[in-house]
Design a protein around this motif. Structure first.
Motif, mmCIF file in Angstrom:
data_model
loop_
_atom_site.group_PDB
_atom_site.id
_atom_site.type_symbol
_atom_site.label_atom_id
_atom_site.label_comp_id
_atom_site.label_asym_id
_atom_site.label_seq_id
_atom_site.Cartn_x
_atom_site.Cartn_y
_atom_site.Cartn_z
ATOM 1 N N GLU A 67 46.427 47.207 38.583
ATOM 2 C CA GLU A 67 45.579 47.193 39.766
ATOM 3 C C GLU A 67 44.151 46.761 39.451
ATOM 4 O O GLU A 67 43.384 46.437 40.345
ATOM 5 C CB GLU A 67 45.586 48.556 40.461
ATOM 6 C CG GLU A 67 44.969 49.702 39.677
ATOM 7 C CD GLU A 67 45.990 50.447 38.845
ATOM 8 O OE1 GLU A 67 47.040 49.843 38.524
ATOM 9 O OE2 GLU A 67 45.749 51.604 38.505
ATOM 10 N N ALA A 68 43.850 46.700 38.156
ATOM 11 C CA ALA A 68 42.513 46.236 37.792
ATOM 12 C C ALA A 68 42.310 44.774 38.148
ATOM 13 O O ALA A 68 41.186 44.304 38.304
ATOM 14 C CB ALA A 68 42.280 46.437 36.302
ATOM 15 N N ALA A 69 43.434 44.040 38.294
ATOM 16 C CA ALA A 69 43.314 42.617 38.595
ATOM 17 C C ALA A 69 43.156 42.358 40.091
ATOM 18 O O ALA A 69 43.210 41.213 40.529
ATOM 19 C CB ALA A 69 44.537 41.866 38.076
ATOM 20 N N LEU A 70 42.932 43.423 40.880
ATOM 21 C CA LEU A 70 42.844 43.268 42.330
ATOM 22 C C LEU A 70 41.780 42.259 42.738
ATOM 23 O O LEU A 70 42.003 41.417 43.611
ATOM 24 C CB LEU A 70 42.557 44.616 42.989
ATOM 25 C CG LEU A 70 42.541 44.588 44.509
ATOM 26 C CD1 LEU A 70 43.943 44.355 45.042
ATOM 27 C CD2 LEU A 70 41.985 45.871 45.082
ATOM 28 N N GLY A 71 40.632 42.340 42.093
ATOM 29 C CA GLY A 71 39.540 41.426 42.432
ATOM 30 C C GLY A 71 39.968 39.982 42.292
ATOM 31 O O GLY A 71 39.696 39.149 43.160
ATOM 32 N N ALA A 72 40.688 39.700 41.201
ATOM 33 C CA ALA A 72 41.151 38.336 40.971
ATOM 34 C C ALA A 72 42.112 37.919 42.070
ATOM 35 O O ALA A 72 41.995 36.825 42.641
ATOM 36 C CB ALA A 72 41.833 38.239 39.612
ATOM 37 N N ALA A 73 43.054 38.809 42.396
ATOM 38 C CA ALA A 73 44.050 38.468 43.411
ATOM 39 C C ALA A 73 43.385 38.168 44.749
ATOM 40 O O ALA A 73 43.642 37.134 45.380
ATOM 41 C CB ALA A 73 45.048 39.614 43.564
ATOM 42 N N VAL A 74 42.492 39.074 45.166
ATOM 43 C CA VAL A 74 41.834 38.901 46.459
ATOM 44 C C VAL A 74 41.005 37.624 46.486
ATOM 45 O O VAL A 74 41.122 36.797 47.401
ATOM 46 C CB VAL A 74 40.947 40.126 46.781
ATOM 47 C CG1 VAL A 74 40.086 39.858 48.002
ATOM 48 C CG2 VAL A 74 41.800 41.351 47.006
ATOM 49 N N SER A 75 40.181 37.432 45.470
ATOM 50 C CA SER A 75 39.230 36.323 45.542
ATOM 51 C C SER A 75 39.929 34.977 45.421
ATOM 52 O O SER A 75 39.575 34.031 46.116
ATOM 53 C CB SER A 75 38.158 36.472 44.471
ATOM 54 O OG SER A 75 38.750 36.515 43.207
ATOM 55 N N LEU A 76 40.951 34.898 44.553
ATOM 56 C CA LEU A 76 41.611 33.601 44.400
ATOM 57 C C LEU A 76 42.386 33.206 45.659
ATOM 58 O O LEU A 76 42.306 32.056 46.097
ATOM 59 C CB LEU A 76 42.552 33.619 43.196
ATOM 60 C CG LEU A 76 41.840 33.481 41.855
ATOM 61 C CD1 LEU A 76 42.839 33.521 40.714
ATOM 62 C CD2 LEU A 76 41.046 32.189 41.806
ATOM 63 N N THR A 77 43.115 34.159 46.253
ATOM 64 C CA THR A 77 43.831 33.819 47.494
ATOM 65 C C THR A 77 42.838 33.421 48.575
ATOM 66 O O THR A 77 43.075 32.472 49.319
ATOM 67 C CB THR A 77 44.650 35.002 48.055
ATOM 68 O OG1 THR A 77 44.216 36.189 47.435
ATOM 69 C CG2 THR A 77 46.123 34.804 47.865
ATOM 70 N N LEU A 78 41.733 34.155 48.644
ATOM 71 C CA LEU A 78 40.759 33.846 49.692
ATOM 72 C C LEU A 78 40.140 32.478 49.480
ATOM 73 O O LEU A 78 40.121 31.650 50.394
ATOM 74 C CB LEU A 78 39.650 34.898 49.706
ATOM 75 C CG LEU A 78 39.892 36.121 50.564
ATOM 76 C CD1 LEU A 78 38.747 37.091 50.365
ATOM 77 C CD2 LEU A 78 40.008 35.737 52.030
ATOM 78 N N ILE A 79 39.654 32.229 48.291
ATOM 79 C CA ILE A 79 38.847 31.028 48.091
ATOM 80 C C ILE A 79 39.681 29.764 48.174
ATOM 81 O O ILE A 79 39.268 28.781 48.784
ATOM 82 C CB ILE A 79 38.089 31.121 46.752
ATOM 83 C CG1 ILE A 79 36.948 32.112 46.914
ATOM 84 C CG2 ILE A 79 37.548 29.771 46.326
ATOM 85 C CD1 ILE A 79 36.219 32.424 45.656
ATOM 86 N N SER A 80 40.891 29.782 47.602
ATOM 87 C CA SER A 80 41.612 28.512 47.617
ATOM 88 C C SER A 80 42.614 28.392 48.761
ATOM 89 O O SER A 80 43.060 27.291 49.046
ATOM 90 C CB SER A 80 42.292 28.270 46.270
ATOM 91 O OG SER A 80 43.099 29.365 45.952
ATOM 92 N N GLU A 81 42.982 29.485 49.397
ATOM 93 C CA GLU A 81 43.969 29.368 50.474
ATOM 94 C C GLU A 81 43.493 29.902 51.832
ATOM 95 O O GLU A 81 43.242 29.157 52.761
ATOM 96 C CB GLU A 81 45.254 30.128 50.099
ATOM 97 C CG GLU A 81 46.245 29.324 49.289
ATOM 98 C CD GLU A 81 46.629 28.033 49.979
ATOM 99 O OE1 GLU A 81 46.814 28.037 51.204
ATOM 100 O OE2 GLU A 81 46.726 27.016 49.284
ATOM 101 N N LEU A 82 43.404 31.214 51.897
ATOM 102 C CA LEU A 82 43.217 31.840 53.205
ATOM 103 C C LEU A 82 41.877 31.507 53.830
ATOM 104 O O LEU A 82 41.788 31.330 55.046
ATOM 105 C CB LEU A 82 43.391 33.357 53.085
ATOM 106 C CG LEU A 82 44.794 33.804 52.693
ATOM 107 C CD1 LEU A 82 44.893 35.319 52.759
ATOM 108 C CD2 LEU A 82 45.826 33.181 53.603
ATOM 109 N N GLY A 83 40.847 31.413 53.009
ATOM 110 C CA GLY A 83 39.514 31.117 53.556
ATOM 111 C C GLY A 83 39.513 29.851 54.377
ATOM 112 O O GLY A 83 39.264 29.884 55.589
ATOM 113 N N PRO A 84 39.803 28.709 53.756
ATOM 114 C CA PRO A 84 39.777 27.464 54.527
ATOM 115 C C PRO A 84 40.770 27.453 55.684
ATOM 116 O O PRO A 84 40.430 27.006 56.787
ATOM 117 C CB PRO A 84 40.169 26.400 53.485
ATOM 118 C CG PRO A 84 40.034 27.022 52.170
ATOM 119 C CD PRO A 84 40.070 28.498 52.328
#
Lengths: 150, 246, 261
Positions: free
Chosen positions: C84-101
């Motif tokens: 669960e320590a990798a949560l930040g990575a999971a959230v930010s990567l999905t957001l920045i390259s996929e969900l955000g745009p």
């Protein structure tokens, strides 16, 4: 809506947007505007399986730089890793660089054990003492092999 | 007789299955006002749109000063269109702009007039048409008659040489109607412009115009000067003027 | 019977190709007309106000909740494998390259794209576009070009806002509610996000801006060709504009991810 007001709010919107963009690029993307804050040294490993560009470099647990390039040295058939080390850190020539893993399935990083020599590594020079990443599979294989031979 | 400024020769136009114009012939002379009368839905607006290039004919030709429009160089066509101005039946005002911007738009977009000159021209037109204190309003806030006058102001703001009016007075009260008519007349005297008016104002329109054309069933059934009308024995014309079914 | 079927199929195909060609020409003429002088600065500001400024609130709201749900869902998935320590990575990567745009583009299409289609559609059926032509004003340049520019500026900025708010949303649910150390969260975010990911996110935002504005304006502009004159026609083109834009967003998202990641 008044034209002046529209202009004001559009300006505000652009500022907010640019701030967010800046945050993404500078803080998260780690763009450094000041170049030469780091200097490169090279290290050769027999295996760097799992090591990626941008991985941390640590000395006594403190980050002192990052991996800027990973490729193959065609003559020696070893992995050639370019390490960007912060300017204010001086490495002596007998440091030991080893590929390590943070946590069980965590990311690979490079750990540097400090040395005792007086000779300091300059930019572009090579770290001679390296330890490759721990290959659990081959360790297990070795263990089984030894057991079978007994 | 002089060469007509605009001449329709055998112009036909179909919209899908409906044949709107069926080999129409019409001449429009320079410096004259021509009224096109006829029943609603017989293609009077389509006729006007042919002149300004919004609609292309299927067959036949439109001559500009004796030369076919299709054979003119693009530069000449552009020059011709620049002399034209069109007033739409439904006004076609831009509802995202206020009245002032609506009228000023052709000036602002097409010519490099300085701001104060644009301002002067627009205000002059608005004043002439009795559009006072509505610069900052939007078309949807105005009455139908007001909108009509705004559209008229917009059509005239560029000082065009040829103006095509598509029912400029529909929906106006008799006083305003008269005002618009006299303004068109006055304009013609001043600038000697050419105009085509689609109108239902019979017989008032006869006092304004020099020529009259009756459009029915896709062709011009009658074409002539005011005097011709009075002398005319044409049954269809007299019936139409008298309001009988033709 | 069969003949008729084939005939119909052929006609449909030809019509599809025709619309395809028309939309590309429309887009091309809109883009080239951006660069014809005089520059339509006031109009660009006005459209940016509509596309960008007025979308801020919606974007903040959707961004926040997207980030929060990513934090929540990601936590429950990651905690099963003990990372669960990798949560930040999971959230930010999905957001920045996929969900955000993608989410930004969809929200803005729903808000501004639909109204673009409707507004231009009404202009078409009430002859305002013809009126522009009679005044020698190029309607594509007048109506479409400023909107492209405004969208091309607004979309990336809104996407950046969405990303930042989303990462903060993940922080709220992951760190403040579920108790992941806040430094660990931010550290994994910073560690995992690379310039490349951010760039891809911005390429996407930029491409979506072009695609959705083109589709929405095109649908409005050619309302009369597809759905006839009248209020019915405008409502149909508005619906179509939004649906087609959303489909196009997903298709282009796949293409860009395929080529750049």
């Amino acid at each position: 809506m008044d034209k002046r007001k529209i202009e004001f709010y559009v300006g505000l919107f652009v500022i907010i947007g640019v701030l967010c963009t800046g945050y993404l690029f500078i803080v998260l993307g780690e763009i450094s505007f000041v170049k030469d804050k780091q200097y490169p040294v090279y290290a050769f490993f027999s295996s760097v399986s799992g090591l990626k560009t941008g991985a941390k470099i640590e000395m006594v647990g403190v980050q002192i730089g990052m991996v800027s390039k990973v490729n193959i040295d065609k003559e020696r058939l070893l992995a050639k890793v370019e390490l960007s080390i912060d300017k204010n850190i001086e490495l002596s020539e007998d440091v030991i660089a080893s590929v390590k893993t943070s946590g069980i399935i965590g990311q690979k990083y490079i750990d540097i054990q400090p040395g005792g020599s007086d000779i300091i590594l300059g930019p572009g020079e090579e770290i001679f003492n390296t330890e490759s990443s721990l290959d659990i599979e081959s360790l297990v294989r070795k263990l089984i092999f030894i057991k079978n031979n007994k | 007789m002089a060469i007509p400024l605009i001449q329709f020769i055998n112009v036909s136009k179909n919209f899908g299955e409906s044949h709107v114009l069926k080999g129409l012939n019409l001449s429009i002379y320079k410096g004259e006002i021509t009224a096109v009368i006829g029943k609603s839905g017989t293609g009077k607006s389509v006729l006007l749109k042919h002149i300004i290039g919004l609609v292309q004919q299927d067959s036949g030709q439109i001559l500009i000063e004796g030369q076919p429009l299709s054979q003119l160089s693009p530069k000449k066509i552009k020059l011709f269109y620049q002399k034209l101005s069109y007033m739409f039946q439904d006004n076609a005002l831009f509802d995202f702009m206020n009245i002032y911007d609506n009228i000023a738009l052709p000036l602002v977009e097409n010519s490099r007039f300085p701001k104060d000159q644009v301002n002067k021209k627009v205000l002059k037109r608005m004043d002439q048409l009795g559009l006072i204190d509505i610069e900052k309003k939007f078309p949807s806030q105005l009455s139908g008659g007001m909108r009509k006058r705004v559209a008229l102001a917009r059509a005239l703001v560029m000082d065009p040489e040829i103006v095509l009016f598509d029912e400029p007075t529909t929906g106006l009260d008799p006083i305003r109607k008269k005002k618009v008519h006299s303004m068109i007349q006055e304009y013609q005297k001043k600038f000697e412009f050419t105009a085509v008016i689609v109108s239902h104002d019979i017989p008032e329109i006869f006092n304004v115009v020099q020529r009259i054309a009756l459009l029915d069933d896709g062709i011009i059934k009658f074409e002539g000067t005011k005097k011709d009308i009075l002398d005319s024995q044409s049954k269809i014309l007299n019936d139409f003027i008298a309001g009988k079914d033709i | 019977m069969l003949n008729k079927l084939i005939e119909k199929f052929g006609e449909k195909t030809i019509n599809l190709l025709k619309s395809f060609g028309r939309i590309i020409l429309f887009c091309f003429s809109g883009v080239t007309n951006i660069f014809t002088l005089p520059f339509q600065f006031a109009k660009i500001i006005e459209h940016m106000w509509f596309i960008g400024t007025k979308s801020i609130f919606v974007i903040i709201l959707t961004g926040l909740f997207t980030g929060m749900v990513l934090g929540l869902q990601g936590y429950y998935s990651l905690v099963k494998v003990g990372s669960e320590a990798a949560l930040g990575a999971a959230v930010s990567l999905t957001l920045i390259s996929e969900l955000g745009p993608v989410f930004t583009a969809i929200m803005v299409t729903a808000r501004a794209g639909s109204s673009m289609a409707a507004e231009i559609g009404v202009m078409r059926i009430s002859e305002q576009i013809d009126a522009l032509k009679t005044m020698h004003i190029n309607p594509v340049r007048f109506l479409f070009s400023p909107r492209i520019i405004a969208a091309a500026i607004s979309f990336p900025l809104l996407t950046a806002l969405f990303d930042v708010v989303g990462i903060f949303g993940g922080f709220i649910s992951g760190s403040m509610m579920l108790g992941i150390n806040k430094h660990v969260y931010m550290d994994t975010v910073i560690q995992s996000v690379k310039i490349h990911d951010i760039n891809v996110g911005f390429y996407k935002a930029f491409a979506f801006a072009l695609v959705t504005t083109t589709i929405c304006c095109y649908r409005g502009y050619y309302t009369h060709l597809y759905s006839g004159f009248g209020a019915r026609g405008v409502s149909l083109s508005t619906t179509n504009a939004v649906v087609h834009s959303c489909i196009a967003i997903f298709i282009f998202d796949y293409i860009i991810t395929f080529f750049w990641v």
